[in-house]
Scaffold this motif. Structure first.
Motif, PDB file in Angstrom:
ATOM      1  N   GLU A  90       0.840  -1.204   0.000  1.00 44.85           N
ATOM      2  CA  GLU A  90       0.000   0.000   0.000  1.00 44.85           C
ATOM      3  C   GLU A  90       0.873   1.251   0.000  1.00 44.85           C
ATOM      4  N   ILE A  91       0.262   2.355  -0.426  1.00 44.17           N
ATOM      5  CA  ILE A  91       0.958   3.645  -0.482  1.00 44.17           C
ATOM      6  C   ILE A  91       0.559   4.478   0.733  1.00 44.17           C
ATOM      7  N   TYR A  92       1.584   5.078   1.363  1.00 42.87           N
ATOM      8  CA  TYR A  92       1.373   5.916   2.542  1.00 42.87           C
ATOM      9  C   TYR A  92       2.110   7.234   2.332  1.00 42.87           C
ATOM     10  N   HIS A  93       1.660   8.235   3.076  1.00 44.91           N
ATOM     11  CA  HIS A  93       2.234   9.570   2.950  1.00 44.91           C
ATOM     12  C   HIS A  93       2.786  10.005   4.302  1.00 44.91           C
ATOM     13  N   LEU A  94       3.962  10.593   4.262  1.00 49.27           N
ATOM     14  CA  LEU A  94       4.606  11.074   5.469  1.00 49.27           C
ATOM     15  C   LEU A  94       4.445  12.592   5.529  1.00 49.27           C
ATOM     16  N   TYR A  95       3.992  13.060   6.704  1.00 52.50           N
ATOM     17  CA  TYR A  95       3.756  14.490   6.906  1.00 52.50           C
ATOM     18  C   TYR A  95       4.500  14.962   8.137  1.00 52.50           C
ATOM     19  N   LYS A  96       4.655  16.273   8.248  1.00 47.12           N
ATOM     20  CA  LYS A  96       5.234  16.894   9.434  1.00 47.12           C
ATOM     21  C   LYS A  96       4.137  17.760  10.048  1.00 47.12           C
ATOM     22  N   ASP A  97       3.875  17.541  11.347  1.00 51.77           N
ATOM     23  CA  ASP A  97       2.819  18.328  11.999  1.00 51.77           C
ATOM     24  C   ASP A  97       3.378  19.661  12.498  1.00 51.77           C
ATOM     25  N   VAL A  98       2.532  20.455  13.119  1.00 48.80           N
ATOM     26  CA  VAL A  98       2.928  21.796  13.564  1.00 48.80           C
ATOM     27  C   VAL A  98       3.996  21.756  14.652  1.00 48.80           C
ATOM     28  N   ASP A  99       4.069  20.659  15.389  1.00 46.84           N
ATOM     29  CA  ASP A  99       5.082  20.511  16.442  1.00 46.84           C
ATOM     30  C   ASP A  99       6.431  20.036  15.888  1.00 46.84           C
ATOM     31  N   GLY A 100       6.479  19.701  14.605  1.00 45.47           N
ATOM     32  CA  GLY A 100       7.717  19.240  13.983  1.00 45.47           C
ATOM     33  C   GLY A 100       7.886  17.734  13.993  1.00 45.47           C
ATOM     34  N   PHE A 101       6.874  17.000  14.478  1.00 40.48           N
ATOM     35  CA  PHE A 101       6.952  15.544  14.500  1.00 40.48           C
ATOM     36  C   PHE A 101       6.416  14.982  13.186  1.00 40.48           C
ATOM     37  N   ASN A 102       6.994  13.867  12.755  1.00 44.53           N
ATOM     38  CA  ASN A 102       6.530  13.201  11.535  1.00 44.53           C
ATOM     39  C   ASN A 102       5.423  12.226  11.872  1.00 44.53           C
ATOM     40  N   PHE A 103       4.448  12.127  10.972  1.00 48.67           N
ATOM     41  CA  PHE A 103       3.397  11.127  11.131  1.00 48.67           C
ATOM     42  C   PHE A 103       3.042  10.558   9.770  1.00 48.67           C
ATOM     43  N   LEU A 104       2.573   9.318   9.779  1.00 45.77           N
ATOM     44  CA  LEU A 104       2.232   8.592   8.565  1.00 45.77           C
ATOM     45  C   LEU A 104       0.725   8.594   8.394  1.00 45.77           C
ATOM     46  N   SER A 105       0.275   8.741   7.148  1.00 45.70           N
ATOM     47  CA  SER A 105      -1.155   8.820   6.893  1.00 45.70           C
ATOM     48  C   SER A 105      -1.489   8.168   5.561  1.00 45.70           C
ATOM     49  N   LEU A 106      -2.763   7.774   5.445  1.00 47.43           N
ATOM     50  CA  LEU A 106      -3.293   7.262   4.177  1.00 47.43           C
ATOM     51  C   LEU A 106      -3.804   8.397   3.288  1.00 47.43           C
ATOM     52  N   ILE A 107      -3.989   9.551   3.860  1.00 48.99           N
ATOM     53  CA  ILE A 107      -4.571  10.689   3.146  1.00 48.99           C
ATOM     54  C   ILE A 107      -3.525  11.296   2.209  1.00 48.99           C
ATOM     55  N   ALA A 108      -3.921  11.492   0.961  1.00 44.83           N
ATOM     56  CA  ALA A 108      -3.020  12.038  -0.060  1.00 44.83           C
ATOM     57  C   ALA A 108      -2.770  13.521   0.182  1.00 44.83           C
ATOM     58  N   ASN A 123       7.351  -2.479   1.138  1.00 49.49           N
ATOM     59  CA  ASN A 123       7.531  -3.704   0.354  1.00 49.49           C
ATOM     60  C   ASN A 123       7.475  -4.937   1.259  1.00 49.49           C
ATOM     61  N   SER A 124       7.632  -6.109   0.664  1.00 48.65           N
ATOM     62  CA  SER A 124       7.469  -7.359   1.411  1.00 48.65           C
ATOM     63  C   SER A 124       8.575  -7.591   2.435  1.00 48.65           C
ATOM     64  N   ASP A 125       9.668  -6.877   2.319  1.00 50.63           N
ATOM     65  CA  ASP A 125      10.752  -6.976   3.302  1.00 50.63           C
ATOM     66  C   ASP A 125      10.582  -5.987   4.442  1.00 50.63           C
ATOM     67  N   LYS A 126       9.421  -5.341   4.482  1.00 44.10           N
ATOM     68  CA  LYS A 126       9.101  -4.306   5.497  1.00 44.10           C
ATOM     69  C   LYS A 126      10.020  -3.099   5.334  1.00 44.10           C
ATOM     70  N   LYS A 127      10.430  -2.847   4.107  1.00 41.96           N
ATOM     71  CA  LYS A 127      11.286  -1.712   3.811  1.00 41.96           C
ATOM     72  C   LYS A 127      10.443  -0.669   3.095  1.00 41.96           C
ATOM     73  N   TRP A 128      10.587   0.589   3.502  1.00 41.24           N
ATOM     74  CA  TRP A 128       9.843   1.683   2.912  1.00 41.24           C
ATOM     75  C   TRP A 128      10.577   2.149   1.645  1.00 41.24           C
ATOM     76  N   ILE A 129       9.852   2.209   0.545  1.00 37.16           N
ATOM     77  CA  ILE A 129      10.422   2.636  -0.734  1.00 37.16           C
ATOM     78  C   ILE A 129       9.846   4.000  -1.075  1.00 37.16           C
ATOM     79  N   LEU A 130      10.718   4.977  -1.306  1.00 33.34           N
ATOM     80  CA  LEU A 130      10.308   6.329  -1.663  1.00 33.34           C
ATOM     81  C   LEU A 130       9.729   6.321  -3.075  1.00 33.34           C
ATOM     82  N   ILE A 131       8.497   6.823  -3.193  1.00 36.76           N
ATOM     83  CA  ILE A 131       7.844   6.915  -4.505  1.00 36.76           C
ATOM     84  C   ILE A 131       7.940   8.347  -5.022  1.00 36.76           C
ATOM     85  N   ASP A 132       7.656   9.307  -4.136  1.00 33.53           N
ATOM     86  CA  ASP A 132       7.653  10.715  -4.546  1.00 33.53           C
ATOM     87  C   ASP A 132       8.152  11.574  -3.414  1.00 33.53           C
TER      88      ASP A 132
END
Length: 132
Positions: A90-108, A123-132
């Motif tokens: 699945e595709i996930y998006h990484l964001y930075k909140d107002v406090d400067g912490f990173n969070f993962l979301s399904l929202i584009a 991926n199947s090795d539990k490795k995150w692959i950068l798409i964009d």
């Protein structure tokens, strides 16, 4: 002591007349023996080997840089906050909140106004692959 042979005759007490057995010319009419100039051959060989090794070094350097970048992205994502179990493929998006912490979301990123860091696929090795 008188010599019975002239100086240009090759004679040895042990071997007799041995001019044909010697590895060098023994008469004035024989071809000149010159040592090959190996400096040019060595120089070409050294340059060729150095270029090949430099090319391999640069390839390894690029692979190393890619590996470091991949490690840093995975470290960033695994340290990010998320309250769900990511699904492989699945595709996930990484964001930075107002406090400067990173969070993962399904929202584009087009669907809301948050600071988008990157889009990733697990991926199947539990490795995150950068798409964009």
């Amino acid at each position: 002591m008188k010599k019975d042979r002239p100086d240009n005759i090759v004679f040895s007490e042990e071997h007799g007349y041995n001019a044909s057995l010697l590895p060098y010319a023994t008469s004035v009419g024989a071809p000149v023996i010159k040592a090959d100039d190996l400096a040019g051959w060595k120089s070409i060989g050294i340059n060729k080997v150095n270029k090949e090794l430099e090319s391999k070094f640069n390839e390894l350097k690029v692979q190393y840089q890619n590996l470091i970048e991949e490690f840093q992205w995975n470290e960033l994502l695994y340290n990010a906050r998320f309250s769900f179990e990511p699904i492989v493929g699945e595709i996930y998006h990484l964001y930075k909140d107002v406090d400067g912490f990173n969070f993962l979301s399904l929202i584009a990123p087009e669907e809301w106004n948050k600071e988008h860091v990157g889009t990733f696929r697990l991926n199947s090795d539990k490795k995150w692959i950068l798409i964009d």
